[in-house]
Every structure is written in C-alpha cells, then in structure tokens.
Design a protein around this motif. Sequence first.
Motif, short mmCIF file in Angstrom:
data_model
loop_
_atom_site.label_atom_id
_atom_site.label_comp_id
_atom_site.label_asym_id
_atom_site.label_seq_id
_atom_site.Cartn_x
_atom_site.Cartn_y
_atom_site.Cartn_z
N ALA A 95 32.81 -100.57 -33.90
CA ALA A 95 33.07 -101.63 -32.92
C ALA A 95 32.99 -103.03 -33.52
N LYS A 96 32.50 -103.11 -34.76
CA LYS A 96 32.35 -104.39 -35.47
C LYS A 96 31.42 -105.35 -34.69
N THR A 97 30.26 -104.84 -34.36
CA THR A 97 29.23 -105.62 -33.70
C THR A 97 27.87 -105.30 -34.31
N ILE A 98 26.88 -106.14 -34.01
CA ILE A 98 25.50 -105.85 -34.39
C ILE A 98 24.61 -105.97 -33.16
N SER A 99 23.48 -105.28 -33.18
CA SER A 99 22.56 -105.30 -32.04
C SER A 99 21.12 -105.15 -32.52
N PHE A 100 20.31 -106.17 -32.29
CA PHE A 100 18.88 -106.14 -32.61
C PHE A 100 18.07 -105.65 -31.42
N THR A 101 17.01 -104.90 -31.68
CA THR A 101 16.02 -104.69 -30.64
C THR A 101 15.31 -106.02 -30.40
N ASN A 102 15.26 -106.45 -29.15
CA ASN A 102 14.64 -107.74 -28.82
C ASN A 102 13.13 -107.65 -29.04
N PRO A 103 12.58 -108.47 -29.95
CA PRO A 103 11.13 -108.38 -30.22
C PRO A 103 10.27 -108.61 -28.99
N VAL A 104 10.68 -109.50 -28.10
CA VAL A 104 9.89 -109.79 -26.91
C VAL A 104 9.91 -108.60 -25.96
N TYR A 105 11.07 -108.00 -25.77
CA TYR A 105 11.21 -106.86 -24.86
C TYR A 105 10.38 -105.67 -25.34
N PHE A 106 10.63 -105.24 -26.57
CA PHE A 106 9.92 -104.06 -27.07
C PHE A 106 8.47 -104.40 -27.43
#
Length: 273
Positions: A95-106
């Motif tokens: 898909a040519k995207t990146i996705s971080f786990t949000n530090p605040v959420y997790f």
Amino acid sequence: MKIYTKFLLVVAMLFASSVVSAEDKEVSTYLQGAYVDVQTATDKLKSIGYEIVTTYAPVEKGHTIVFTNDALKAEGAKPKRAHASVLRLFIDDEAKTISFTNPVYFGKAFMQDDYNDVVFNAQLEAINGAFAGLKGSEDKMPFDDLAGYHFMMGMPYYEDIDELAEATNEELLARARAYEEGKLLLFELKLSDKSTLLGYEIGKETKKFVEKIGRANAAVLPYCVSIEDGLASSLGAKYYLAVSYPQLSMGEFMTISDIPGAITTDLTKPFKK
C-alpha cells in the motif's frame, strides 16, 4: 460584585469543561504516514536514539520494525508491564504507507495506572519529529477508557492474561530458545533480573487473521510473551486483538473467533516440558 461573581462562575465552568474535554479526548491507535523503506526507517529510528529489537514480516510485502529505548525498557521492567517496553512500525510495501503504534495509546493501555505521560509523550514527540506528516488513524479510543478497556461484557481486560507455563525464569527461557531449534524466537529483550519480553512466531495459519481483518494494523504482530517471576504469559488474545483493532465489530470479531484460542495454543507449545 454580582457581575464579578457571575464572571468567576462562568470561568470556573469553562475550566471544568476543558478538563473534562481533555480527559475524554480520543487517542488514535496508530500514527500513519507516507511510505519509507525499511532501511530508511531504521536509520531514522536509530538517529533519534532507538534500539532496533527486530524486523519481522507479519504479512506478504510488509515488515514490522520493533524498537525500544532505555526509557521504555525502564517502564516495561515494572511488575506486569513488560509489553509496554517496545513500540512498532509497520511498513506496508504493497500500500506504500507506514503505521506506528501510538506510544500514548498503547502506553496507557499497557501501563494502566502506572502510566507516565512524560515518558510516552516524549516518544510521540520524537517519532513525529523524525517522521514528518504523520496523522492519527481512524482507529481510536477515549484516553480514559484505555486502562479499563475490554471489548464487551464477559471479554478479558488487560490483567486477564493467558498463563502459558510456570517454572524458573531460566528454565522458561531455555525452553523458548530450544523449541524448534530457536527458529520461532524472534527476539529476547531483558528488562530486569526478573523480567524478559520475548517476540514469538505464531503459526502460519493462525497469523492469516491480519489479512482478514485489516493489514493496516499488522503491527499487532509479532506476538509477545512475558517471562516474569517464574511465569510465561501473553496478553489475552481477545483483549490484545480488540485493543489493536478498536473499530472491529462483533460480526468481524466472529469471523476470527477461532484465532484467540489458536494463538494461545501456538504460544504454549514452546514451554511444554
């Protein structure tokens, strides 16, 4: 005097409203942005002080970089908080995207009442500084709901872990390293003399759930196992999948109803005598 009193009352009401609004603020599960390749992302993460724990392929044409630093490891070393010691970046080469786990959420989900906003906001700021243009995902949840989150009545909370095996830490680690000649052990991160976080490969058929309910959230893998005080455990699969896919409907959850049990079975195998 009456006018002044009314003015103070209005100010107080506005202040109270702003506090409630801040507490009820929704937090995105992931931080999404424009594509960069694995090497570029690795270099950026290292440049802002992160240690690369492992790089893993949860899906075809996709990689997850698991990373940490001293601050995260210190938080994860606290009792029953090992899962907060790492963050993840999923790079979708398709898909040519990146996705971080949000530090605040997790951070809030996994640290519960031990959550330290200074530590996890610092991670958020560092990531945003190195990766320009990140935006919050549509997956999100009110911040105050994260610590006590469960999918619905009768479903597990954070503390309702899957207990995989009991023995000394040394014996449990030895079993994990030896099973299938160590081929399924993706990483081993020592947090303290009492606690180690493992990344473990689940079965090929089991991990197909990612493509079924949304590869955009493929950072959900690799699955982790905590070795702490003589207990090997993992987050309850029904909890971990739900908190990682907060927009998942009951109907969608039912399409993978066999997966939580399969995950537990896969993770138990390495620790059997």
